[in-house]
Write a protein that holds these residues in place. Structure first.
Motif, short mmCIF file in Angstrom:
data_model
loop_
_atom_site.label_atom_id
_atom_site.label_comp_id
_atom_site.label_asym_id
_atom_site.label_seq_id
_atom_site.Cartn_x
_atom_site.Cartn_y
_atom_site.Cartn_z
N ARG A 198 0.76 -1.30 0.06
CA ARG A 198 0.07 0.16 -0.02
C ARG A 198 0.94 1.10 -0.06
NH1 ARG A 198 -3.58 2.84 -2.01
NH2 ARG A 198 -4.91 4.27 -0.65
N ALA A 199 2.01 1.11 0.62
CA ALA A 199 2.92 2.46 0.77
C ALA A 199 3.69 2.45 -0.60
CB ALA A 199 4.09 2.07 1.71
N GLY A 200 3.66 1.54 -1.33
CA GLY A 200 4.25 1.84 -2.82
C GLY A 200 3.24 2.40 -3.56
N GLU A 201 1.86 1.98 -3.50
CA GLU A 201 0.74 2.62 -4.16
C GLU A 201 0.53 4.14 -3.87
OE1 GLU A 201 -2.58 0.01 -2.86
OE2 GLU A 201 -2.03 -1.40 -4.33
N LEU A 202 0.96 4.41 -2.68
CA LEU A 202 0.79 5.90 -2.33
C LEU A 202 1.87 6.76 -2.76
CD1 LEU A 202 -0.65 5.33 1.22
CD2 LEU A 202 -1.78 6.47 -0.83
N GLY A 203 3.18 5.87 -3.14
CA GLY A 203 4.27 6.70 -3.18
C GLY A 203 5.07 7.36 -2.17
N VAL A 204 4.99 6.39 -0.88
CA VAL A 204 5.66 6.88 0.27
C VAL A 204 6.51 5.89 0.74
CG1 VAL A 204 3.86 8.40 0.85
CG2 VAL A 204 3.66 5.92 1.61
N ARG A 205 7.21 5.94 1.82
CA ARG A 205 7.94 5.14 2.32
C ARG A 205 7.72 4.77 3.63
NH1 ARG A 205 12.44 6.72 5.61
NH2 ARG A 205 12.94 9.00 5.27
N THR A 206 7.62 3.55 4.09
CA THR A 206 7.19 3.49 5.59
C THR A 206 8.54 3.39 6.35
OG1 THR A 206 7.51 0.90 5.20
CG2 THR A 206 5.44 1.84 5.11
N THR A 207 8.47 3.81 7.80
CA THR A 207 9.65 4.05 8.45
C THR A 207 9.05 4.13 9.89
OG1 THR A 207 11.50 5.68 8.77
CG2 THR A 207 9.31 6.65 8.68
N THR A 208 10.10 4.19 10.86
CA THR A 208 9.85 4.17 12.36
C THR A 208 9.42 5.58 12.72
OG1 THR A 208 11.96 5.17 12.85
CG2 THR A 208 11.56 2.80 12.67
N LEU A 209 8.65 5.61 14.05
CA LEU A 209 8.11 6.92 14.44
C LEU A 209 9.22 7.93 14.75
CD1 LEU A 209 5.65 8.38 15.98
CD2 LEU A 209 6.08 7.48 17.95
N GLU A 210 10.45 7.39 15.08
CA GLU A 210 11.62 8.34 15.45
C GLU A 210 11.93 8.79 14.28
OE1 GLU A 210 10.77 5.68 18.88
OE2 GLU A 210 11.25 5.21 16.65
N ASP A 211 12.05 8.05 13.02
CA ASP A 211 12.50 8.66 11.81
C ASP A 211 11.42 9.42 11.43
OD1 ASP A 211 14.34 8.95 9.39
OD2 ASP A 211 12.74 7.70 8.44
N ALA A 212 10.24 9.15 11.40
CA ALA A 212 9.37 10.30 10.74
C ALA A 212 9.30 11.46 11.41
CB ALA A 212 7.79 9.55 11.09
N ALA A 213 9.73 11.39 12.66
CA ALA A 213 9.55 12.91 13.51
C ALA A 213 11.03 13.27 13.84
CB ALA A 213 9.12 12.47 14.95
N SER A 214 11.85 13.34 12.69
CA SER A 214 13.33 13.77 12.67
C SER A 214 13.46 14.89 11.67
CB SER A 214 14.07 12.90 12.67
OG SER A 214 14.05 12.14 11.66
N GLY A 215 12.56 15.13 10.82
CA GLY A 215 12.51 15.93 9.71
C GLY A 215 12.19 17.47 9.77
N PRO A 216 12.41 18.29 9.14
CA PRO A 216 11.90 19.66 8.93
C PRO A 216 10.33 19.96 8.96
CG PRO A 216 12.63 19.20 6.91
CD PRO A 216 12.89 17.98 7.83
N PHE A 217 9.59 18.75 8.63
CA PHE A 217 8.16 18.70 8.50
C PHE A 217 7.51 17.70 9.28
CE2 PHE A 217 9.56 21.49 5.10
CZ PHE A 217 8.89 22.74 5.30
N LEU A 218 6.54 17.64 10.06
CA LEU A 218 5.61 16.60 10.91
C LEU A 218 4.38 16.90 10.77
CD1 LEU A 218 5.96 14.10 12.35
CD2 LEU A 218 6.10 15.45 14.29
N SER A 219 3.53 16.18 10.11
CA SER A 219 1.89 16.02 10.17
C SER A 219 1.47 14.95 10.72
CB SER A 219 1.84 16.28 8.66
OG SER A 219 0.25 16.70 8.66
N ILE A 220 0.46 15.35 11.65
CA ILE A 220 -0.02 14.14 12.55
C ILE A 220 -1.52 13.76 12.19
CG2 ILE A 220 -0.53 13.46 15.01
CD1 ILE A 220 1.42 15.55 15.92
#
Length: 341
Positions: A198-220
């Motif tokens: 499903r991630a491939g269909e959406l064009g995103v990569r799955t990751t850990t919570l820590e990695d997702a919350a380590s960049g310049p933008f975070l949306s919940i």
């Protein structure tokens, strides 16, 4: 001709039923509209009156379809106790968790929610918030209003090509993902229920919570369930890079609000908050004056066009289900009840 009962006030009908949908309803159903006499109170300009719970059995009697929205009382399972209750509940609003008992889903009742349509409005809000705060527009706006001009110590940033952490692959997240596609962002999604396929269909990569919350933008984008309470912890907020933009349009309890405000008020991060814990919030003067906070009153999904489209959105799928059993995008899957918003 099948019967449909519209279980909301005339004022709410004007808010969520456009002219084309009203005509479709009259063409396909014998429609019973609630009137002002069925209201629980006078309501207000900001909030249409709710329906009196005592009026529901009378209005719903003999109906094949219930059209509901904000202001519709809880539909008790007793409406289906004789085995001849409505076949469809079409909810021209968001979550149905407070509207129905899930037991009716086991009785073959088809339930539809306009949540996916509202999700598009929320996605636009999130994109607008990201761009607004990334470019530091409230700060520059405030400077000009105060008689200033260039703020040489500040410079805005671009969204294009940036890493965007997305927490939860809900319908609102998927709307935002679609809107972000032209920006070529690195879309890092944390959701334990999101499969690689499903991630491939959406064009995103799955990751850990820590990695997702380590960049310049975070949306919940998580539902309000026990597992999501406080999931964006103080430690995660402290790990955000300086100047990061955080957007919460899901539920207030999902984030450590106090920690977020502390880091925003010292100028380290920027945040757009549309939801709070509790609601409405009680902020001090310093918080209310902070130019790196964008504060809105739980309106991310509230647009004029979006609201008028809600009844038509669920009605289209309800009719397809009645005609040929097709499950459209607004169909509420009983298997997903426990993780739904």
């Amino acid at each position: 001709m099948p019967k449909l009962a519209a279980l909301f006030s005339p004022e709410r009908a004007a808010d969520v039923v456009d002219a084309n949908t009203r005509q479709l309803l009259e063409d396909r159903f014998e429609v019973l509209w609630a009137t002002s006499e069925h209201a629980a109170g006078p309501g207000s300009a900001a909030k249409p009156p709710a329906l009196d719970p005592a009026a529901v059995p009378e209005l719903a009697a003999g109906a094949d379809v219930l059209l509901t929205s904000w202001g519709t009382p809880h539909l008790g399972k007793e409406l289906w106790s004789d085995g001849n209750g409505p076949k469809v509940v079409a909810h021209a609003a968001g979550t149905v968790k407070n509207l129905i008992d899930p037991v009716i889903l086991d009785q073959g009742v088809a339930v539809f929610s306009a949540g996916p349509r509202i999700a598009w409005s929320v996605g636009e809000y999130c994109l607008a918030s990201m761009l607004t705060l990334a470019r530091r527009l409230p700060r520059f706006d405030g400077a000009v209003r105060a008689g200033g001009w260039k703020q040489t110590e500040y410079r805005g940033h671009e969204l294009a090509g940036a890493k965007v952490g997305i927490i939860g692959a809900s319908s609102t997240a998927r709307a935002l993902i679609t809107l972000l596609k032209p920006f070529g962002c690195d879309l890092a999604v944390y959701d334990p229920y999101l499969t690689a396929e499903r991630a491939g269909e959406l064009g995103v990569r799955t990751t850990t919570l820590e990695d997702a919350a380590s960049g310049p933008f975070l949306s919940i984008h998580v539902p309000n369930v026990p597992e999501t309470k406080g999931m964006i912890t103080r430690a995660l907020i402290e790990n955000l890079p300086n100047g990061a933009v955080v957007v919460n349009s899901s539920r207030g309890p999902a984030i450590d609000q106090q920690a977020l405000l502390e880091h925003a008020l010292d100028g380290r991060i920027y945040a757009a908050l549309d939801v709070y814990d509790p609601e409405p919030p009680q902020f001090d003067a310093k918080t209310l004056a902070a130019s790196n906070l964008l504060l809105t009153p739980h309106i991310a999904g509230d647009t004029a066009e979006g609201h008028l489209a809600l009844a038509g959105y669920v009605l289209k799928d309800a009719l397809q289900w009645l005609d040929n059993g097709t499950r459209g995008p607004s169909f509420v899957d009983p298997a997903s009840w426990s993780i739904a918003a």
